[in-house]
Design an enzyme around this catalytic site. Sequence first.
Site: not given
Length: 422
Positions: A187, A228, A230, A261, A264, A288, A328
């Site tokens: 990430w 990952e 976002k 995640d 995100h 996550h 996370d």
Amino acid sequence: MKRSTVEKSYKLAAEAYAELGVDTEEALKKLAAIPISLHCWQGDDLAGFESGELSGGGILATGSYGGRARNAEEMRADLEEVFSLVPGCHRVNLHSIYAETGGKKIPRNELRPEHFAGWIDWAKAQKLHGLDFNPTFFSHPLAADGFTLSHADPAIRRFWVEHAIACRRIAEAMGKKLGTPSINNTWIPDGFKDTPVDRLSPRQRLCESLDAMLKVKLDPKAMRDAVESKLFGIGSESYVVGSHEFYLGYALTRRILLCMDAGHYHPTETLADKISSTLSFVDELLLHISRPVRWDSDHVVILDDALLATAQEIIRGGFVSRVHIGLDFFDASINRIAAMTIGLRSMLKALLLALLEPLAALKKLESAGDYTARLAMLEELKTLPFAAIWDHYCARNNVPVGKAWLEEVRQYEKDVLVRRNG
Ligand code: RNT
Ligand code: ZN
């Protein structure tokens, strides 16, 4: 609660589930086989052992609760305490800033497996399920302007590619020593605070950097790569280089894992709905599990609708072997051992609730078009005696039943945490 009460309740509850065709023993067996990867960074608010400032990409632990772990020994002791309060065999997820360098300043692009030998030996001694890993692209002078793998300066890009490769090798060493693949998750915080003119070039540079990172072929039995995405961060509100579409395409074409995640995405999107969509094309996912409150706030995971829906998707879809579950979150305003325990126990409760569904019967109703009965059943399931099954699972794994774990955390706080000053 008395052991005999737990057992009596379990017997009655198992009968109630059996009436619906659900075998509680089978569900508990399946639950025991699902490892959760516990992120170490809730233990020290993401400070790491490099003695640097936490910065980059808008990740920020707020709060000033005492007793955070200041070194590897303290962090491992805290993790042991957490695992003594949670049923099952789990994993620990580390970042490169948790290297043990014996006080020496090792540049991140020169980190080696030996700097994680302490963690690997500990994981083995504790009989953990395994270790997972993350390169750290934040809290560093070369990340200070908000760009790393997609930086316009080739020398800075090179540094971060070297760091990424160094971390992949560390993950491989972990996986080799522990006999289970270590998921190495990338990430990066890269993005613009204000509207960019050129959205493409940083993404092209990121793609090149990732390709350079993956060029080093490592043993997939020992390590796997994940990326990952976002949506935004503090300081990258207008544009994030590694967006969902970017990494979905990247993971698909490079045949690596996609990491999703919970915090995100746009606030009304749900992680749960993305699982079967992405797994229609990617081989495996890393999740996550987090709890975004109004934004990507990384609150402690609790047993809420979002978590339950995610667990249901994993179980209903038959995806257990293709979904790696990692936690996370980081909340520095409450006891950190409690935070980790609550997160882990909540994740397990959600999975158990999902495992206790009469899935075949529900599917049958759906395929028969009986949506009335489907809705009715889903509502009735919510008030079945789930707690008795969970309590019994905790008791037979010799971990505290119900809220008894909190007393142990309070004792640990008195004995250990209050002695830490900082
Ligand atoms: C940040 C990402 C990332 C980090 C950890 C520390 O928004 O969620 O996964 O939280 O790597
Ligand atoms: Zn994350």
